[in-house]
Design a protein around this motif. Structure first.
Motif, mmCIF file in Angstrom:
data_model
loop_
_atom_site.group_PDB
_atom_site.id
_atom_site.type_symbol
_atom_site.label_atom_id
_atom_site.label_comp_id
_atom_site.label_asym_id
_atom_site.label_seq_id
_atom_site.Cartn_x
_atom_site.Cartn_y
_atom_site.Cartn_z
ATOM 1 N N PHE A 16 -1.083 1.288 7.383
ATOM 2 C CA PHE A 16 -0.198 0.412 6.624
ATOM 3 C C PHE A 16 1.025 1.194 6.144
ATOM 4 C CE2 PHE A 16 0.586 -1.285 2.203
ATOM 5 C CZ PHE A 16 1.027 -2.552 2.558
ATOM 6 N N TRP A 53 3.919 0.722 3.522
ATOM 7 C CA TRP A 53 4.454 -0.089 2.414
ATOM 8 C C TRP A 53 5.973 0.043 2.398
ATOM 9 C CZ3 TRP A 53 4.142 -4.095 -0.311
ATOM 10 C CH2 TRP A 53 4.760 -4.224 -1.560
ATOM 11 N N ARG A 60 6.770 -2.223 -12.069
ATOM 12 C CA ARG A 60 6.311 -1.266 -11.066
ATOM 13 C C ARG A 60 7.041 0.025 -11.366
ATOM 14 N NH1 ARG A 60 4.379 -3.598 -6.238
ATOM 15 N NH2 ARG A 60 4.782 -1.597 -5.297
ATOM 16 N N GLN A 73 -6.379 -7.398 -3.458
ATOM 17 C CA GLN A 73 -5.849 -6.667 -2.303
ATOM 18 C C GLN A 73 -7.066 -6.308 -1.454
ATOM 19 O OE1 GLN A 73 -4.010 -2.912 -3.137
ATOM 20 N NE2 GLN A 73 -2.329 -3.257 -1.715
ATOM 21 N N TRP A 75 -3.493 -9.242 1.125
ATOM 22 C CA TRP A 75 -3.808 -9.818 -0.182
ATOM 23 C C TRP A 75 -4.569 -11.103 0.091
ATOM 24 C CZ3 TRP A 75 -2.941 -7.491 -4.862
ATOM 25 C CH2 TRP A 75 -2.065 -6.389 -4.857
ATOM 26 N N GLU A 133 -1.353 -5.078 -10.256
ATOM 27 C CA GLU A 133 0.091 -5.311 -10.253
ATOM 28 C C GLU A 133 0.461 -6.671 -10.815
ATOM 29 O OE1 GLU A 133 1.369 -4.719 -6.206
ATOM 30 O OE2 GLU A 133 0.746 -2.619 -6.197
ATOM 31 N N HIS A 141 4.184 -9.471 -0.296
ATOM 32 C CA HIS A 141 2.833 -9.918 -0.641
ATOM 33 C C HIS A 141 2.498 -11.241 0.046
ATOM 34 C CE1 HIS A 141 2.395 -7.284 -4.521
ATOM 35 N NE2 HIS A 141 2.473 -6.589 -3.407
ATOM 36 N N MET A 165 1.705 -10.652 3.455
ATOM 37 C CA MET A 165 0.367 -10.061 3.601
ATOM 38 C C MET A 165 -0.723 -11.070 3.247
ATOM 39 S SD MET A 165 1.402 -6.463 1.811
ATOM 40 C CE MET A 165 -0.195 -5.688 1.688
HETATM 41 O O1 LIG Z 1 1.006 -4.554 -1.494
HETATM 42 C C1 LIG Z 1 1.226 -3.427 -1.890
HETATM 43 O O2 LIG Z 1 0.878 -2.283 -1.236
HETATM 44 C C2 LIG Z 1 1.317 -1.173 -2.018
HETATM 45 C C3 LIG Z 1 0.153 -0.311 -2.376
HETATM 46 O O3 LIG Z 1 -0.814 -1.069 -3.037
HETATM 47 C C4 LIG Z 1 -0.489 0.285 -1.161
HETATM 48 O O4 LIG Z 1 0.392 1.126 -0.517
HETATM 49 C C5 LIG Z 1 1.919 -1.776 -3.197
HETATM 50 O O5 LIG Z 1 2.427 -1.114 -4.193
HETATM 51 C C6 LIG Z 1 1.860 -3.107 -3.094
HETATM 52 O O6 LIG Z 1 2.328 -3.965 -3.979
#
Ligand SMILES: O=C1O[C@H]([C@@H](O)CO)C(O)=C1O
Length: 554
Positions: A161, A163, A286, A354, A363, A444, A513, A516
């Protein structure tokens, strides 16, 4: 009550978005797209021509409820087929309520690519707002990456993955500064000072004001990811509108704004007019890695290029969630706002986690990660095309013993595309339950947006939702909105009336998100939907179905 006609050509353009040149999605050669301005009761007739060469497109009119025109909601795979390159789709819908709205792409990650603009609905002639102001500004906030969205999409659906990371730049009305800052002199980051001569594409838009006046500042956030904080040095902000509904006015020094939300604030120009002031937008929620966006509030008595002597507004700590909650909880409806029904007919709990599906990071909602089908739900439901999506009822709860404080014990979830079907007029309570993500000690923020309806926000809570929490629901003056946030390890309760025949997305407004799988589909009374234009249905199983029928409306 007018019909307002627009022609929108969607195409990629070059633009110095943050002083560096990028390819961005534009409309009629503009980024952000043209501002639509109408009066409540008007009908918008927008001919959208897809001038992209190799991909489809659609535009969602965020916050407009689409009463009677669910096919015009602009969500690919839900309300319509994506518009093919070279083709034109006619969006025709009524804007029934004054407020601050925006529009944006709703196919793949085209919003992240820059497909968005403002949509402002004024009260009809002769009607007055419940507050006074002399002039107004409109600020559309967004975030920007230097990696293109196609690369981002591939990264999100790859093993391992990848990000997208934090944005490179924050934009105010599509303008940002990456390689310099207006406030560099006042920062310790070593970023160079911006020196604009005027006319630069990326120069910030100055807010020119006169002393002793009141300004309405409309602020909307179409960020792909970032939760933002907005402040103007030395000035108080009075919040009066949220998501197209009036709120009981309250005074703050700064506001938090999550993706998908809009606010109006009143600013009184009561400070020393011989100084300039900072307007600041910074990241919250964040761990930030993006320089705050800045522009200048200028009283027109001095040059706008004189630096403010006041310090830069400091964005509150990103993880001071108590402060975020305190702000959010100040928002209550203004008297006269539609009130929630006293009881609901149904309650559904939606657990946000997640997960992993076949090694891919996703997600999920109640352990189902949404993967949109090729046939749009609206037509599939209306014509009873059972092969179009999973016909089994979608899960309305999650196991009682699920521990939201730790990473999922079994991180594997499934891909799905089922629908939450509601009875026409049913009152539904939705509890959005947050949880720990895949890594330990991480939960989050997720701003959830509902299409086709406004909802009442009945309350927020910590930890796992419990039956007794319903006792604290605010049924007196809950804010009426279309987007609401869930805080880390917490829950948010909302109530809505399923009184708008159609199929509607309900999803996390963080675009990666949603990509995902972080969303669900609601539908009610689709049998009552009339006159879906053929062009909304010309793909997937509805497309095949149409080939056997006459062209026109069904
Ligand atoms: O969907 C996500 O993936 C990253 C982390 O959870 C994995 O790299 C992140 O900050 C998200 O919001």
């Amino acid at each position: 009550e007018k019909v307002r006609h627009y022609q929108f050509d969607v195409e990629y353009i070059f633009k110095k978005v943050d002083c560096l040149e990028h390819v961005v999605m534009g409309i009629n050669g503009q980024f952000p797209g043209p501002t639509i301005r109408a009066e409540a009761g008007d009908t918008l007739d927008i001919a959208l021509t897809n001038k992209l060469h190799t991909e489809g497109t659609v535009i969602h009119w965020h916050g407009i409820r689409m009463k009677g025109t669910p096919w015009a909601d602009g969500t690919a795979s839900i309300s319509q087929c994506a518009i093919n390159p070279g083709e034109t789709f006619h969006y025709r819908f009524k804007v029934d309520k004054a407020g601050t709205y925006f529009y944006h792409g709703h196919f793949g990650m085209q919003r992240s690519a820059g497909l968005y603009g403002s949509l402002i609905v004024d009260l009809p002639e002769g009607q007055k707002e419940p507050f006074h102001y002399d002039e107004e500004f409109n600020l559309l906030l967004s975030d920007w990456w230097h990696t293109g969205v196609h690369e981002q999409e591939v990264g999100l659906s790859s093993i391992p993955f990848k990000w997208i990371g934090e944005p490179q730049t924050l934009l105010i009305n599509g303008r940002g500064q990456f390689d310099c800052s207006l406030g560099a002199k006042f920062m310790s980051t070593g970023i160079p000072q911006c020196n604009f001569k005027g006319g630069e594409e990326c120069a910030p838009q100055i807010l020119h004001v006169l002393p002793n006046k009141t300004y309405r500042i409309r602020i909307a956030s179409t960020t792909a990811l970032a939760s933002l904080n907005f402040a103007i040095s030395n000035h108080k902000l009075v919040v009066v509108e949220a998501d197209g509904n009036y709120v009981q006015p309250f005074v703050v020094d700064d506001i938090d704004i999550y993706s998908g939300e809009s606010y109006s604030i009143l600013l009184t120009t009561d400070q020393n007019p011989n100084q300039n002031y900072w307007v600041s937008v910074g990241v919250r929620g964040r761990k930030p890695n993006t320089t705050q966006a800045l522009t200048i509030l200028n009283y027109n008595t001095i040059s706008a290029s004189v630096y403010p002597i006041t310090p830069l507004p400091e964005t509150p700590l990103w993880n001071d969630f108590e402060r975020s909650k305190a702000f959010t909880k100040k928002i209550v409806a203004l008297m006269g706002t539609p009130q929630p029904p006293k009881y609901s007919n149904k309650r559904i709990l939606l657990l946000n986690t997640q997960n992993r599906v076949n090694g891919y990071t996703k997600w999920s909602i109640n352990n189902v990660s949404l993967s949109l089908p090729p046939t749009p739900y609206l037509g599939a439901i209306k014509f009873n095309l059972k092969g179009a999506f999973d016909q089994r009822p979608s899960p309305t709860t999650f196991p009682d013993d699920y521990d939201i404080t730790i990473p999922p014990k079994n991180p594997n979830s499934t891909i799905g595309n089922g629908v939450y079907m509601f009875e026409n007029g049913e009152v539904v309570d939705v509890i959005l339950q947050n949880a720990n993500a895949l890594s330990a000690n991480a939960s989050e923020i997720h701003p959830w947006h509902l299409h086709g309806h406004d909802f009442w926000v009945l309350g927020y809570g910590e930890g796992k939702f419990k039956e007794e929490d319903t006792k604290n629901f605010n049924l007196k003056n809950p804010p009426y909105r279309n987007t609401v946030v869930i805080f880390p390890y917490g829950w948010t309760a909302l109530r809505f009336k399923a009184d708008n025949p159609g199929a509607w997305a309900f999803h996390c407004h963080i675009e990666p998100h949603l990509h995902m799988g972080m969303g669900v589909v609601f539908a009610e009374a689709v049998q009552n939907v009339k006159r879906i234009p053929a062009e909304a249905l010309a793909c997937g199983l509805t497309g095949k179905f149409l080939i056997n029928k006459n062209r026109g409306h069904y």
